[in-house]
Design an enzyme around this catalytic site. Structure first.
Site, short mmCIF file in Angstrom:
data_model
loop_
_atom_site.label_atom_id
_atom_site.label_comp_id
_atom_site.label_asym_id
_atom_site.label_seq_id
_atom_site.Cartn_x
_atom_site.Cartn_y
_atom_site.Cartn_z
N CYS A 61 0.84 -1.19 0.00
CA CYS A 61 0.00 0.00 0.00
C CYS A 61 0.87 1.24 0.00
CB CYS A 61 -0.90 0.00 1.24
SG CYS A 61 -1.91 -1.49 1.42
N ARG B 126 -4.78 1.58 -0.73
CA ARG B 126 -4.68 0.14 -0.48
C ARG B 126 -4.52 -0.67 -1.76
NH1 ARG B 126 -9.08 -4.29 1.59
NH2 ARG B 126 -7.57 -5.84 2.31
#
Length: 611
Positions: free
Chosen positions: A2, A50
Site C-alpha cells: 500500500c 490500499r
C-alpha cells in the site's frame, strides 16, 4: 502492499485539513489502486491507499482499535507480516479478539500487548505509522532490511511522513530544495541510511522506529546485523540455508490474489521459482506462474560481453520446463523504452533521477505487464549481497580497495558520468570527499568478531557494506517500479534470519567451490538443471538495439541546443557536446541517460538548488 502518509501537528487542528491530507494520499494512488481512506483527529491526520492482497473484504485502512466506544490506536500500514498467523494465535490466547483476518489488525493488537517491543516479533516487509490516541504519540516503524520505504519531515510542531518523497512534497510546508550534500548523495551510487536527498527530509533507517511526541522525536534501532562465531560445519550450513529458504518461501506464498515469480534463468530467481513450484504442488495450488523480460530482436542480434555473457530467455525457458511452470515472456520493443510517457512515469515513481535509463523503463514495463495477470510476485533481490554474487566480491583489487568495492569496480563508467558535469558543480559537492566520509562511517559500523583477521575480516566488512549501503539501491528501484503499477514484489532473500545467518558464515564457506554464491548453489542445486547452477552471473538485461542509442544522441543534441534546459548550468557543455558528437554507444548511454534524467527531474519537480 500500500501507500501511506500522515501529518502530526501539536500546534493546529488537523481535523480541518482533509484537503491537504487527501492531496498527499492521492500521490500514492499507484501504490494502492484498490481503495483509499483518510482518518482525522485534532493533532493527527492519516492517509492510506490500499493494494488488497490479504483479507480483501476486511482490510480497509486507516484501521483503528476501539474499546468501550473510545479509539485507542489507529494505523496506516503498508507491507506484509509473514508470521502474522502465529502472532494472531498468540494474541488470541492472551485475550485479544479480532474482527478481520489480515495482518494489519495483528500489528495493532501486538502494539497494544507488547508496546514498542512488538517490533522484535515481526517477520516481514513493512512500513507503517501508529497513532496512539491515549498518549497522543506517533510511532513510525520500518522493516529490518529496508524493503519497504518510509520518509519523514520533522516540522516545528510534529512530523509529515509518507511511503515516498512525493507524498511529503505534496504538503505546502515542504519545498523541493536540494543542497550540495543532497546532490552528492544523489550522484554517489551509495545509499546512506537516513539520507533522502531533499533538504529537511529523512528516510527512516532500516530496523528503526521513530517516536514523535509533543516534546520532540526519538529514533531507535530495534534490529541490526550482529557478528558471532559460526559453529556449523559446511554440510550443516548448506542444510540450514535450504531449511531457511523453504520456510521463507512457504511464508511468502500466502496471498488471497494471483501470485507469480520473476524468472531470469539465473541462480537466484531459478531457486525461488523451483522452491515455490515444490511448495505450491505440495499444497495442491497448481503450477507456479513465472514471467521474464526480453527485447524484440534480441534473440537474433544479442552480442555477449563481459557484463552479460548470456541471454536470459533460454535459461528461463529451461527452468520453467524443469519445474512445470506456467511461464510467459514479456517482450518489449525499443519504441516502448523511448516513449516519453513511460520515462516520465519512471521518474515520477522514483522521485529522483538515478540515470539507470532503459533498465529502469523496462523494469517498469515488465511489472506493468505482469500486473495484468498477477498481483504479487516473488523476486531474487538480495541474493548477490547475501551470498557474494557480484564479480567484485571475487576481485582482489576491488575487495581491498580503500572504498566501496562496487565503486572501484564501476569506476570507469562512473567517471564517464561525472565527466559531463560542470567543474564548478564537482568542486562544490566534492564527490570524492563525500564518498570517503560515507565509507569511513560505514566501516565504523561493521560489527567486529573477536579474533577474526585477514581476508575473513575484510570480507565481513565487504558483506556489511553491501547489505547496508548497496542493497537498498536495488530495493528502492524494485519497490518504486513495482508499486508504480500496483504490483507487490516480495524478496525472500531479504528475510532477516537468512541474512543474519549467512552474514556470519565464513567467507571460506561462502566461496568453497571457487565460484560466486557457493552456498546457494549447494543448497538449491538438487532442484535445478545443471546448466543453471553453473551459469555465470548475468545482471538484469539491457537493450542492444542501436536505435535506442541513436535516439539518446538526438535527445542530447536537442537538449544542448536549448538555452532554457534546466540541467544546462550543471553541465560541462564542451564535454557534453563532444560526447554527443563522437562517443560510441556504451559511453554515450552512461552519460546521456543521467543528463536527460536530471533535466527531466529539475523541470518536473521544480527543484530549487541551493549550493
Amino acid at each position: 502492499m500500500c501507500g501511506i502518509t500522515g501529518w502530526i501537528s501539536y500546534g493546529r487542528d488537523l481535523s480541518r485539513e482533509r484537503a491537504t491530507v487527501a492531496a498527499m494520499t492521492e500521490t500514492m494512488a499507484c501504490r494502492g489502486p484498490d481503495d483509499e481512506g483518510v482518518w482525522l483527529d485534532t493533532h493527527a491526520a492519516l492517509g492510506h491507499r490500499r493494494l488488497a492482497v490479504i483479507d480483501i473484504a476486511g482490510g480497509a485502512q486507516p484501521m483503528a482499535v476501539d474499546s468501550d466506544g473510545h479509539t485507542l490506536l489507529v494505523t496506516t500500514y503498508s507491507g506484509e507480516i509473514y508470521n502474522y498467523r502465529e502472532l494472531r494465535a498468540e494474541l488470541a490466547a492472551l485475550g485479544h479478539s479480532f474482527r478481520t483476518s489480515g495482518d494489519t489488525e495483528v500489528a495493532l493488537r501486538a502494539y497494544l500487548q507488547w508496546g514498542e517491543e512488538f517490533t522484535q516479533r515481526l517477520n516481514g516487509m513493512y512500513a507503517f505509522g501508529l497513532w496512539d490516541v491515549r498518549r497522543q504519540e506517533l510511532l513510525l516503524v520500518r522493516d529490518r532490511m529496508g524493503i519497504k520505504p518510509l520518509y519523514y519531515f520533522l516540522t516545528g510542531d510534529g512530523v509529515i511522513f509518507g511511503s515516498e518523497p512525493k507524498a511529503i512534497l505534496a504538503h505546502p510546508q515542504v519545498p523541493a530544495v536540494v543542497e550540495a550534500d543532497g546532490m552528492a548523495e544523489l550522484l554517489a551510487l551509495t545509499k546512506t541510511p537516513g539520507h533522502a536527498v531533499y533538504r529537511g527530509m529523512r528516510e527512516l533507517r532500516p530496523g528503526h522506529t521513530l517516536r514523535v511526541r509533543r516534546a520532540g522525536s526519538t529514533e531507535r534501532r530495534y534490529w541490526g546485523l550482529e557478528s558471532y562465531e559460526h559453529t556449523d560445519d559446511l554440510p550443516t550450513t548448506v542444510a540450514r540455508v535450504r531449511e531457511l529458504l523453504e520456510d521463507i518461501i512457504d511464508r511468502q506464498l500466502v496471498a488471497d490474489v494471483p501470485l507469480c515469480t520473476l524468472l531470469s534463468g539465473g541462480l537466484d530467481s531459478s531457486a525461488i521459482t523451483a522452491l515455490a513450484a515444490r511448495a505450491l504442488t505440495a499444497a495442491d495450488r497448481g503450477p507456479v506462474r513465472s514471467f521474464s523480460v526480453d527485447f524484440a530482436g534480441q534473440a537474433e542480434s544479442f552480442q555477449p560481453d563481459d557484463l552479460r555473457p548470456t541471454r536470459d530467455q533460454p535459461y528461463a525457458h529451461e527452468l520453467a520446463a524443469h519445474v512445470g511452470a506456467d511461464h510467459r515472456d514479456i517482450t518489449l520493443d525499443t519504441a516502448q523504452l523511448l516513449d516519453l510517457a513511460n520515462r516520465e512515469r519512471v521518474l515520477t515513481a522514483r522521485d529522483l533521477p538515478f540515470g539507470f535509463g532503459d533498465t529502469d523503463t523496462s523494469l517498469y514495463l515488465l511489472f506493468k505487464a505482469v500486473r495484468e495477470q498477477s498481483t504479487v510476485a516473488l523476486s531474487g533481490e538480495c541474493s548477490d549481497e547475501v551470498f557474494g554474487g557480484y564479480p567484485w566480491f571475487h576481485d582482489e583489487k576491488a575487495v581491498h580497495a580503500d572504498t566501496f568495492p562496487w565503486l572501484y569496480a564501476l569506476g570507469h563508467a562512473l567517471n564517464q558520468r561525472e565527466s559531463l558535469l560542470a567543474p564548478s558543480l564537482l568542486r562544490t559537492i566534492d564527490l570524492p570527499g563525500y564518498t570517503e566520509a560515507r565509507y569511513r562511517e560505514a566501516l565504523a559500523l561493521v560489527p567486529a568478531l573477536r579474533g577474526e583477521t585477514g581476508l575473513e575480516r575484510r570480507m565481513r566488512e565487504v558483506s556489511h557494506l553491501h547489505l547496508t549501503r548497496c542493497l537498498q539501491i536495488a530495493l528502492d528501484r524494485k519497490d518504486r517500479a513495482s508499486m508504480a503499477t500496483g504490483l507487490e514484489v516480495r524478496v525472500p532473500f531479504c528475510d532477516h534470519r537468512l541474512v543474519q545467518y549467512v552474514f556470519n558464515t565464513p567467507w571460506s564457506m561462502k566461496s568453497f567451490d571457487g565460484r560466486e554464491k557457493s552456498l546457494l548453489r549447494a543448497a538449491a542445486g538438487d532442484i535445478l538443471p545443471a546448466s543453471i547452477t553453473h551459469r555465470v552471473k548475468s545482471p538484469y538485461p539491457s537493450t542492444q538495439d542501436p536505435r535506442y542509442t541513436d535516439s539518446l544522441r538526438q535527445e542530447m543534441k536537442e537538449l544542448l541546443a536549448d538555452p532554457g534546459a534546466p540541467v544546462r548550468p550543471l553541465l560541462d557543455l564542451p564535454a557534453a557536446q563532444r560526447l554527443t558528437a563522437h562517443a560510441p554507444g556504451s559511453e554515450l548511454r552512461n552519460g546521456s541517460e543521467l543528463v536527460l534524467a536530471l533535466n527531466a527531474w529539475l523541470g518536473a519537480y521544480r527543484i530549487t538548488l541551493e549550493f
